[in-house]
Write an enzyme that holds these catalytic residues in place. Structure first.
Site, PDB file in Angstrom:
ATOM      1  N   HIS A 167     -17.926  -9.564   5.729  1.00 11.63           N
ATOM      2  CA  HIS A 167     -16.780  -9.151   5.940  1.00 11.63           C
ATOM      3  C   HIS A 167     -16.085  -9.889   7.042  1.00 11.63           C
ATOM      4  O   HIS A 167     -16.600 -10.026   8.080  1.00 11.63           O
ATOM      5  CB  HIS A 167     -16.905  -7.550   6.400  1.00 11.63           C
ATOM      6  CG  HIS A 167     -15.257  -6.833   6.418  1.00 11.63           C
ATOM      7  ND1 HIS A 167     -14.916  -6.077   7.648  1.00 11.63           N
ATOM      8  CD2 HIS A 167     -14.412  -6.875   5.617  1.00 11.63           C
ATOM      9  CE1 HIS A 167     -13.874  -5.732   7.071  1.00 11.63           C
ATOM     10  NE2 HIS A 167     -13.380  -6.346   6.117  1.00 11.63           N
ATOM     11  N   HIS A 168     -14.873 -10.564   6.673  1.00  9.69           N
ATOM     12  CA  HIS A 168     -13.870 -11.071   7.564  1.00  9.69           C
ATOM     13  C   HIS A 168     -12.759 -10.516   7.738  1.00  9.69           C
ATOM     14  O   HIS A 168     -11.917 -10.808   7.006  1.00  9.69           O
ATOM     15  CB  HIS A 168     -13.887 -12.387   7.371  1.00  9.69           C
ATOM     16  CG  HIS A 168     -14.975 -13.347   7.116  1.00  9.69           C
ATOM     17  ND1 HIS A 168     -15.043 -14.594   6.589  1.00  9.69           N
ATOM     18  CD2 HIS A 168     -16.085 -13.279   7.698  1.00  9.69           C
ATOM     19  CE1 HIS A 168     -16.207 -15.110   6.733  1.00  9.69           C
ATOM     20  NE2 HIS A 168     -17.040 -14.482   7.565  1.00  9.69           N
ATOM     21  N   GLU A 169     -12.703  -9.562   8.698  1.00 11.35           N
ATOM     22  CA  GLU A 169     -11.275  -8.878   9.076  1.00 11.35           C
ATOM     23  C   GLU A 169     -10.732  -9.969   9.905  1.00 11.35           C
ATOM     24  O   GLU A 169     -11.232 -10.160  11.117  1.00 11.35           O
ATOM     25  CB  GLU A 169     -11.576  -7.445   9.848  1.00 11.35           C
ATOM     26  CG  GLU A 169     -10.221  -6.970  10.223  1.00 11.35           C
ATOM     27  CD  GLU A 169      -9.300  -6.868   9.222  1.00 11.35           C
ATOM     28  OE1 GLU A 169      -9.419  -5.965   8.116  1.00 11.35           O
ATOM     29  OE2 GLU A 169      -8.122  -7.433   9.002  1.00 11.35           O
TER      30      GLU A 169
ATOM     31  N   GLU B 137      -7.292  -6.256  -3.034  1.00 14.60           N
ATOM     32  CA  GLU B 137      -6.794  -5.004  -2.984  1.00 14.60           C
ATOM     33  C   GLU B 137      -5.294  -5.184  -3.294  1.00 14.60           C
ATOM     34  O   GLU B 137      -4.943  -4.898  -4.502  1.00 14.60           O
ATOM     35  CB  GLU B 137      -6.847  -4.581  -1.472  1.00 14.60           C
ATOM     36  CG  GLU B 137      -6.624  -3.160  -1.301  1.00 14.60           C
ATOM     37  CD  GLU B 137      -6.786  -2.853   0.072  1.00 14.60           C
ATOM     38  OE1 GLU B 137      -7.111  -1.516   0.422  1.00 14.60           O
ATOM     39  OE2 GLU B 137      -6.297  -3.486   0.924  1.00 14.60           O
TER      40      GLU B 137
ATOM     41  N   GLU C 293      -9.114   4.161  -0.350  1.00 19.12           N
ATOM     42  CA  GLU C 293      -9.482   4.531   0.886  1.00 19.12           C
ATOM     43  C   GLU C 293      -8.142   5.371   1.422  1.00 19.12           C
ATOM     44  O   GLU C 293      -8.597   6.142   2.455  1.00 19.12           O
ATOM     45  CB  GLU C 293      -9.384   3.223   1.836  1.00 19.12           C
ATOM     46  CG  GLU C 293      -8.104   2.309   1.577  1.00 19.12           C
ATOM     47  CD  GLU C 293      -8.070   1.123   2.535  1.00 19.12           C
ATOM     48  OE1 GLU C 293      -9.245   0.501   2.688  1.00 19.12           O
ATOM     49  OE2 GLU C 293      -6.929   0.520   2.870  1.00 19.12           O
TER      50      GLU C 293
ATOM     51  N   SER D 180       7.469   0.270   6.303  1.00 22.73           N
ATOM     52  CA  SER D 180       7.739  -0.716   7.632  1.00 22.73           C
ATOM     53  C   SER D 180       9.326  -0.931   7.454  1.00 22.73           C
ATOM     54  O   SER D 180       9.799  -0.948   6.504  1.00 22.73           O
ATOM     55  CB  SER D 180       6.745  -1.592   7.222  1.00 22.73           C
ATOM     56  OG  SER D 180       7.383  -2.700   7.402  1.00 22.73           O
TER      57      SER D 180
ATOM     58  N   GLU E 219       0.943  -1.144   0.023  1.00 25.89           N
ATOM     59  CA  GLU E 219      -0.082   0.025  -0.005  1.00 25.89           C
ATOM     60  C   GLU E 219       1.017   1.125   0.073  1.00 25.89           C
ATOM     61  O   GLU E 219       0.741   2.098   0.943  1.00 25.89           O
ATOM     62  CB  GLU E 219      -1.044   0.048   0.989  1.00 25.89           C
ATOM     63  CG  GLU E 219      -1.955  -1.414   1.108  1.00 25.89           C
ATOM     64  CD  GLU E 219      -3.060  -1.211   2.122  1.00 25.89           C
ATOM     65  OE1 GLU E 219      -3.104  -0.366   3.084  1.00 25.89           O
ATOM     66  OE2 GLU E 219      -3.767  -2.259   1.961  1.00 25.89           O
TER      67      GLU E 219
HETATM   68  C1  NOJ Z   1      -8.762  -2.139   5.369  1.00 25.29           C
HETATM   69  C2  NOJ Z   1      -9.227  -2.465   4.238  1.00 25.29           C
HETATM   70  O1  NOJ Z   1      -8.563  -2.065   3.071  1.00 25.29           O
HETATM   71  C3  NOJ Z   1     -10.436  -1.802   4.360  1.00 25.29           C
HETATM   72  O2  NOJ Z   1     -11.337  -2.002   3.175  1.00 25.29           O
HETATM   73  C4  NOJ Z   1     -11.098  -2.288   5.504  1.00 25.29           C
HETATM   74  O3  NOJ Z   1     -12.370  -1.329   5.701  1.00 25.29           O
HETATM   75  C5  NOJ Z   1     -10.487  -2.045   6.897  1.00 25.29           C
HETATM   76  N1  NOJ Z   1      -9.141  -2.577   6.623  1.00 25.29           N
HETATM   77  C6  NOJ Z   1     -11.104  -2.735   7.999  1.00 25.29           C
HETATM   78  O4  NOJ Z   1     -11.131  -4.092   7.891  1.00 25.29           O
HETATM   79 CA    CA Z   2      -6.003  -2.009   2.703  1.00 23.63          CA
END
Ligand code: NOJ
Ligand code: CA
Length: 720
Positions: free
Chosen positions: A418-420, A507, A513, A200, A177
């Site tokens: 969504h699975h964070e 991504e 974002e 990083s 990113e």
């Molecule tokens: C980063 C992701 O790119 C974004 O789309 C998401 O909303 C946030 N993390 C939270 O999971």
């Molecule tokens: Ca991201």
């Protein structure tokens, strides 16, 4: 044997060097493979007899075993030619031609160990020359002297012939990113880095490492792109740059021991790829990466559907609402009674709010709604390297799964789960089956996963072998549940969506974002991504932000989108993906409903694609034909410079009149000074028309072209 004879004997053996030339089907590219006197494999690549890659080493280094680096001789050479075609499940074109010449060289390595015991091993080098580039890989057949082996690095080199102009991001093992830097190859270093504060420390950067795909342009206007295809059971490849000799050397992403890959024969590495053309457009239309991937492994693909979606998402990023339900910290997943927490009053994923999104989607032909922050665990989810954060099956008290399932079904809208994982991958692996069963039970067919933070198992990296295998496990497991997947923060894709078409998007780059909460993406960003990150597969870039200034949400906010509103429309065409978000809030789309019509209309699956104009870092113009429809969509984007772009519509059916709706930057539009100024015009066009599109600084143009109705033929003017 006397001394003289002995000397003669050795000179004969070791002066033996071998060289073999091999051509692409159109003969413009040629490869020279050679073995040096020491039996070291090398290759060179030429484009119309001009060197693209100067002599470069090949080989693999092993832990506690003899390296695959030298004392090779040729055991066998096989050549084949292939010319066939195949149809992707979804894509930029209906049919893809796979046309190449292959040379497979079996190398024999004979050596004696410290105890004078002779050994013999084999390694195969497979080279495929397409008209637009070269792919090569290492193959290790099953053999008595090689079973389990550990790779400590690759010797693979790409010797460039000059200080080419280069588009690069630093060789971080955990993130892609970054904003792109463009410098000469000789100037790749820390001081050249845009946003150095975001780097990083866990990266090759200290050794001037950069990530692939690496896009370059020579002084002679040759476009060269180095990347890889079919990254399976192996770490991603970064490149270490020697800024004085322009030598690029492979550097694989390590694990915590510094090892790169744990392998067993038979094994084949990913393909190392070099795209070459004197036209930038050819880099964007190349299908070589896909052709080097294995065919689709799924027998039933009827459930895989390209889709457009909106979501409880941007409002979280601009701070209008929150993922978390309460503001309490330090919670323990299994020991907290989530129903007793005090709500913070700003939770985004409430039943009512999701219904509002569903209503909007259903009214505006949007297939699906993504919901983030629906499940418990967001109160302190990130940054602590914590194992147990999410369970993926327990909704917050104000999110009614059953009610929403029913509501969405009635409105004919799908919900995206969504699975964070917060990079606690061991936790996710333990819970994947129950999570996917839960999804199926409540009607979810697509999941967006995420890997924010440092990986658990601690010491592993996002781009290392262990994680590469994890992403594949997720893809295979979701496929077994007939679930489609969109991954955030994974390794950069390498064309595996051919093999697993349920892997719709990733991504794996700096998305839109960043414009919500950081210094953002410079106006040239979207003119570079198609030449780099997108070569491996679709990106969930999340275009469509109409309200470009974040001060709209809170006065003192300085963040902003670095494009005009119209350029956000153009991105639906220039940034190919079968999964496209309309990322802004429904209420913002209501404010600009005439411009939103383009997002409603634009398809996410295509029969054909024409790259009209392209130059990395400057501009891109693409036209695409909708799947099974006589409709075309055109998108053009520019960097920070104002630009006039001409687009010949010669691809239209010759006898037909079409209505073109042009979404244009207003004459005084500007990404910074006047981003939301646009005009919409309709004209009659034919295959003889050439559009003249005026793009504002940081702007774009978007055009939909549909067969004209009788009425339009009467009412509209011809485009002049
Ligand atoms: C980063 C992701 O790119 C974004 O789309 C998401 O909303 C946030 N993390 C939270 O999971
Ligand atoms: Ca991201």
């Amino acid at each position: 044997m006397n001394r003289f004879l002995l000397l003669l004997f050795f000179t004969t053996i070791f002066s033996f060097s071998y060289s073999q030339t091999f051509f692409s089907p159109d003969k413009r590219l040629s490869l020279v493979f050679s073995l040096t006197k020491q039996g070291e494999p090398e290759y060179q690549l030429f484009y119309e007899n001009k060197p693209v890659v100067a002599p470069s080493r090949l080989g693999i280094l092993l832990l506690q075993q003899k390296n695959f680096a030298d004392v090779f001789s040729i055991a066998n050479i096989e050549t084949t030619s292939v010319d066939n075609s195949w149809n992707p499940v979804w894509g930029e074109v209906k049919t893809i031609r796979n046309h190449y010449n292959e040379m497979k060289i079996t190398l024999k390595q004979n050596y004696s160990d410290d105890n004078d015991i002779p050994h013999e091993r084999r390694m195969i080098l497979a080279f495929r020359l397409f008209n637009d580039g070269l792919g090569f890989r290492y193959e290790f057949p099953k053999q008595p002297e090689l079973g389990y082996f550990i790779v400590t690095d690759e010797l693979t080199q790409f010797a460039m012939t000059g200080a080419h102009k280069t588009f690069w991001i630093p060789g971080d093992y955990d993130s892609n990113e970054y904003p792109y830097n463009h410098t000469a190859l000789s100037e790749i270093n820390g001081t050249a880095l845009r946003n150095a504060s975001e780097i990083s420390t866990r990266s090759t950067f200290g050794r001037f490492g950069v990530q692939t795909p690496l896009m370059m342009k020579t002084n002679e206007n040759l476009y060269i792109n180095i990347f890889e295809a079919a990254l399976v059971n192996y770490p991603a490849m970064n490149l270490v740059v020697d800024t004085s000799t322009f030598l690029l050397s492979a550097h694989l992403v390590p694990d915590m021991y510094g090892n790169k890959a744990y392998l067993q024969t038979p094994f084949t590495t990913p393909w190392r790829t070099i795209l070459v053309s004197d036209k930038a457009e050819d880099i964007l239309s190349s299908k070589m990466i896909l052709n080097l991937n294995e065919p689709c492994t799924l027998s039933d693909v009827s459930w895989i559907t390209p889709q457009k979606f909106i979501g409880v998402w941007w409002e979280l990023h601009v701070g209008k609402s929150t993922w978390n339900y309460a503001d309490t910290g330090n919670l323990i997943l299994a020991k907290t009674d989530w129903s007793k927490l005090t709500p913070n009053g700003k939770h985004g994923a409430t039943t009512a709010r999701v219904k509002y999104y569903i209503d909007f989607a259903s009214k505006h032909k949007i297939d699906a709604v993504l919901v983030e922050g629906w499940n418990i665990g967001w109160e302190d989810w990130f940054g602590e390297w914590k194992e147990e954060v999410f369970d993926f099956v327990t909704p917050y008290p104000d999110f009614n799964v059953v009610e929403l399932q029913k509501y969405a079904a009635e409105k004919n809208v799908k919900l995206i789960m969504h699975h964070e994982t917060s990079a606690s991958v061991t936790n996710y692996e333990r819970r994947m089956d129950s999570a996917y069963r839960f999804m199926k039970e409540y009607g979810y067919e697509t999941v967006k996963t995420g890997y924010v933070g440092r990986i658990i198992p601690r010491g592993e990296h996002h781009d290392g072998q262990w994680m590469v295998n994890h992403y594949q496990r997720v893809t295979e497991k979701t496929a077994s549940y007939k679930i489609m997947v969109d991954m955030h923060e994974p390794v950069r894709p390498t064309g595996l969506h051919r093999t697993y078409p349920n892997w719709l998007a990733n991504e794996a780059a700096r998305g839109n974002e960043f414009n919500a909460w950081s210094i953002g993406n410079a106006p040239d960003h979207e003119t570079i991504l198609p030449f780099t990150r997108l070569l491996g597969g679709p990106m969930d870039y999340t275009p469509g932000i109409f309200q470009t200034e974040m001060s709209y949400y809170k006065k003192d906010k300085k963040e902003r989108v670095h494009t005009t509103l119209v350029k956000q429309l153009a991105l639906y065409v220039t940034m190919y993906s079968p999964l496209q978000m309309a990322a802004d809030l429904p209420e913002n789309y209501e404010r600009f409903s005439d411009a939103f019509t383009f997002i409603e209309d634009v398809p996410v699956d295509w029969d054909d694609t024409k790259i009209l104009d392209a130059e990395p870092g400057e501009y891109i113009s693409i036209a695409r034909k909708a799947k099974n429809k006589n409709e075309w969509y055109l998108g053009a984007v520019t960097d920070e410079h104002r630009r006039t772009m001409r687009a010949s519509l010669s691809f239209l059916s010759p006898k037909q009149k079409y209505t073109a709706t042009l979404y244009l930057d207003a004459p005084n539009a500007h990404w910074e000074k006047n981003p939301m100024a646009y005009t919409i015009k309709k004209y009659l066009v034919t295959g003889k028309t050439t559009l003249k599109l005026l793009l504002a600084p940081g702007g774009g143009a978007a055009v939909s072209i549909k067969p004209a109705t009788k009425e339009e033929e009467k009412l509209l003017k011809n485009y002049q």
